[in-house]
Design a protein around this motif. Sequence first.
Motif, mmCIF file in Angstrom:
data_model
loop_
_atom_site.group_PDB
_atom_site.id
_atom_site.type_symbol
_atom_site.label_atom_id
_atom_site.label_comp_id
_atom_site.label_asym_id
_atom_site.label_seq_id
_atom_site.Cartn_x
_atom_site.Cartn_y
_atom_site.Cartn_z
ATOM 1 N N ASP A 1 34.828 3.522 39.472
ATOM 2 C CA ASP A 1 35.119 2.096 39.334
ATOM 3 C C ASP A 1 34.379 1.264 40.379
ATOM 4 O OD1 ASP A 1 36.942 2.412 37.211
ATOM 5 O OD2 ASP A 1 38.591 2.820 38.596
ATOM 6 N N VAL A 2 34.065 0.028 39.993
ATOM 7 C CA VAL A 2 33.541 -0.974 40.920
ATOM 8 C C VAL A 2 34.496 -2.164 40.877
ATOM 9 C CG1 VAL A 2 31.624 -2.487 41.527
ATOM 10 C CG2 VAL A 2 31.166 -0.266 40.487
ATOM 11 N N ILE B 1 23.382 -3.211 42.623
ATOM 12 C CA ILE B 1 24.529 -2.278 42.666
ATOM 13 C C ILE B 1 25.254 -2.268 41.320
ATOM 14 C CG2 ILE B 1 26.828 -1.915 43.664
ATOM 15 C CD1 ILE B 1 25.678 -3.007 46.321
ATOM 16 N N LEU B 2 25.473 -3.444 40.759
ATOM 17 C CA LEU B 2 26.198 -3.533 39.493
ATOM 18 C C LEU B 2 25.385 -2.977 38.330
ATOM 19 C CD1 LEU B 2 27.775 -7.038 40.048
ATOM 20 C CD2 LEU B 2 29.039 -4.903 39.809
ATOM 21 N N LYS C 1 30.180 -9.228 28.303
ATOM 22 C CA LYS C 1 28.986 -8.427 28.569
ATOM 23 C C LYS C 1 29.127 -7.588 29.830
ATOM 24 C CE LYS C 1 26.306 -12.059 29.031
ATOM 25 N NZ LYS C 1 27.213 -13.213 28.886
ATOM 26 N N ALA C 2 30.008 -8.024 30.737
ATOM 27 C CA ALA C 2 30.012 -7.452 32.088
ATOM 28 C C ALA C 2 31.319 -6.786 32.482
ATOM 29 C CB ALA C 2 29.674 -8.552 33.106
ATOM 30 N N GLY D 1 27.652 4.344 33.870
ATOM 31 C CA GLY D 1 28.892 4.366 33.108
ATOM 32 C C GLY D 1 30.133 4.015 33.900
ATOM 33 N N LYS D 2 29.959 3.355 35.032
ATOM 34 C CA LYS D 2 31.118 2.983 35.838
ATOM 35 C C LYS D 2 31.830 1.769 35.227
ATOM 36 C CE LYS D 2 29.938 4.897 40.350
ATOM 37 N NZ LYS D 2 29.943 4.647 41.809
ATOM 38 N N ARG D 3 33.117 1.686 35.516
ATOM 39 C CA ARG D 3 33.932 0.578 35.023
ATOM 40 C C ARG D 3 33.865 -0.583 36.019
ATOM 41 N NH1 ARG D 3 40.432 1.150 34.151
ATOM 42 N NH2 ARG D 3 40.187 1.889 36.299
#
Length: 342
Positions: free
Chosen positions: A57-58, A239-240, A289-290, A247-249
């Motif tokens: 996760d981020v 980073i994002l 989208k994000a 595939g991070k949330r």
Amino acid sequence: MDLLNKNSYHYDLPPELIAQTPIEPRDSSRLLVYDKKTGKIEHKIFHDIIDYLTEKDVLVINNTRVLPARLFGYKDTGAKIEILLQKRIDLKNWECIARPTKRLKEGDKVTFSQHLSCIIKEKGDYGLVKVCFDYDGTFEHRLSEVGTVPLPPYIKEKLKDSERYQTVYSKIEGSSAAPTAGLHFTPELLQRIKDKGVQIVEVLLHVGLGTFRPVKEDNILKHEMHSEFIEMSEQNADILNKAKKNGKRIIAVGTTSVRVLETSCNENGLFVPMKTNTNIFIYPSYKFKAVDALITNFHLPESTLIMLVSAFIGRDETIKVYEEAVKQKYRFFSFGDACFFK
């Protein structure tokens, strides 16, 4: 159900559920967890949020800091005037909300102290005015001497400690209101989240008082969104983008973080560095989208913020969640409890 009609976003809220004071400690507020896939609702305490986070996760937070943006001054006639800073235009010029505007005309001078005054340059609708400040020294110093932190109009209690209307990670002054979803975090909770392997990314949106402006038009498309300054740095965009590729949330803390993320993410799903103003209006039919998950507070009926939540989880689901929160006597609005939509 007409999703473009503001009445579709109404729910009944007993006034006693509007939180008047912050709860201590910050992370002991309640947390309603809603699973978008299953429709399951869980009732937790905010510090339990860590149980729903992993190294995949981020967490995206808004590091804006609330200005002492409420000023009380007097015209030369002795009439008392309240000025609320809304958005900076340049070094001396600001867009503000003035009360009572009927006492003001273009060219009027309002004096706040012997070192700080302003001239009304332009009057608009809904109490909006453009003013030019005159001051000795720096504006920030003079503002700190006479300004106070503006609380939302539904909070009637006096705030004992103005820092409780700041997030613990607030850095860059410029907001007229707090990004309130972040008020639940403590330094200790943030450290535990980092220790679990969750990335934390800081973005910036200076919250304007337009965030409290009610939607007056029945057709929500006629509502004029005020623009707010945002910043997405090149480093954080990288980073994002890497996180999305892996595939991070991406979890937004608050609707302000959502607006930064969705504004800075292009049609190809890539984050682009930017310093700009956004007036993005997110309501049902919007395609995200994000953002993959959202931590937020409970918002006012018929507000643009509950419309954003309705776009994220669905209008019927939003009303269901809010009615359950009312039934369970959650605390609402800025100093209230939180939701996690996953």
